[in-house]
Design a protein around this motif. Structure first.
Motif, mmCIF file in Angstrom:
data_model
loop_
_atom_site.group_PDB
_atom_site.id
_atom_site.type_symbol
_atom_site.label_atom_id
_atom_site.label_comp_id
_atom_site.label_asym_id
_atom_site.label_seq_id
_atom_site.Cartn_x
_atom_site.Cartn_y
_atom_site.Cartn_z
ATOM 1 N N ASP A 106 0.817 -1.215 0.000
ATOM 2 C CA ASP A 106 0.000 0.000 0.000
ATOM 3 C C ASP A 106 0.849 1.263 0.000
ATOM 4 O O ASP A 106 1.897 1.313 0.644
ATOM 5 N N CYS A 107 0.365 2.298 -0.685
ATOM 6 C CA CYS A 107 0.984 3.620 -0.601
ATOM 7 C C CYS A 107 0.513 4.288 0.684
ATOM 8 O O CYS A 107 -0.657 4.179 1.058
ATOM 9 N N GLY A 116 -11.075 5.599 2.569
ATOM 10 C CA GLY A 116 -11.108 5.223 1.169
ATOM 11 C C GLY A 116 -10.260 4.008 0.832
ATOM 12 O O GLY A 116 -10.181 3.610 -0.319
ATOM 13 N N ALA A 117 -9.617 3.402 1.830
ATOM 14 C CA ALA A 117 -8.794 2.209 1.585
ATOM 15 C C ALA A 117 -9.693 1.011 1.299
ATOM 16 O O ALA A 117 -10.819 0.929 1.797
ATOM 17 N N PRO A 118 -9.231 0.064 0.483
ATOM 18 C CA PRO A 118 -10.027 -1.136 0.200
ATOM 19 C C PRO A 118 -10.335 -1.897 1.497
ATOM 20 O O PRO A 118 -9.502 -1.950 2.401
ATOM 21 N N THR A 119 -11.515 -2.470 1.576
ATOM 22 C CA THR A 119 -11.912 -3.227 2.765
ATOM 23 C C THR A 119 -11.796 -4.737 2.559
ATOM 24 O O THR A 119 -12.096 -5.502 3.461
ATOM 25 N N ASP A 120 -11.343 -5.153 1.379
ATOM 26 C CA ASP A 120 -11.261 -6.583 1.087
ATOM 27 C C ASP A 120 -9.852 -7.159 1.223
ATOM 28 O O ASP A 120 -9.590 -8.294 0.849
ATOM 29 N N GLU A 164 -2.318 2.361 -6.496
ATOM 30 C CA GLU A 164 -0.905 2.475 -6.854
ATOM 31 C C GLU A 164 -0.613 3.902 -7.319
ATOM 32 O O GLU A 164 -1.259 4.413 -8.212
ATOM 33 N N ILE A 165 0.334 4.553 -6.675
ATOM 34 C CA ILE A 165 0.753 5.905 -7.037
ATOM 35 C C ILE A 165 2.243 5.837 -7.323
ATOM 36 O O ILE A 165 3.005 5.309 -6.520
ATOM 37 N N GLU A 166 2.657 6.361 -8.455
ATOM 38 C CA GLU A 166 4.071 6.306 -8.812
ATOM 39 C C GLU A 166 4.923 7.038 -7.787
ATOM 40 O O GLU A 166 4.583 8.119 -7.334
ATOM 41 N N ALA A 167 6.019 6.426 -7.380
ATOM 42 C CA ALA A 167 7.005 7.002 -6.449
ATOM 43 C C ALA A 167 6.403 7.363 -5.095
ATOM 44 O O ALA A 167 6.760 8.369 -4.505
ATOM 45 N N CYS A 168 5.497 6.546 -4.593
ATOM 46 C CA CYS A 168 4.911 6.824 -3.280
ATOM 47 C C CYS A 168 5.746 6.180 -2.177
ATOM 48 O O CYS A 168 6.543 5.286 -2.425
ATOM 49 N N ARG A 169 5.564 6.681 -0.964
ATOM 50 C CA ARG A 169 6.131 5.998 0.197
ATOM 51 C C ARG A 169 5.221 4.821 0.506
ATOM 52 O O ARG A 169 3.998 4.940 0.439
#
Length: 81
Positions: free
Chosen positions: A16-17, A24-28, A34-39
């Motif tokens: 996960d980013c 808003g995170a998935p619950t499943d 996916e975000i490019e260059a995320c922490r």
């Protein structure tokens, strides 16, 4: 889940980013958007941390360049029923 004695050994690097909240995170159980260059998210704390950090809900942002003897990952595979 069949996993024992895993918690608190090392921070777990997950796909996960990192965001400030889980809104808003998935619950499943799937990874977040996916975000490019995320922490990425580090979860759970390690043996070197204070007790308040030793819980699976605790999360922190880590970069893909972060290294240390208290940062790890868990490889998982989805099984068909």
């Amino acid at each position: 889940m069949g996993l024992h004695d895993m918690h608190g050994n090392a921070w777990e690097w997950v796909q996960d980013c990192y965001t400030d909240t889980n809104n808003g995170a998935p619950t499943d159980g799937t990874a977040g958007a996916e975000i490019e260059a995320c922490r990425r998210v580090g979860r759970g704390g390690s043996r070197n941390d204070l007790p308040q950090f030793l819980r699976s809900a605790y999360r922190n942002g880590v970069t893909t360049d972060d290294r240390g003897d208290n940062l790890s990952f868990r490889l998982a595979r989805k099984l068909n029923p």
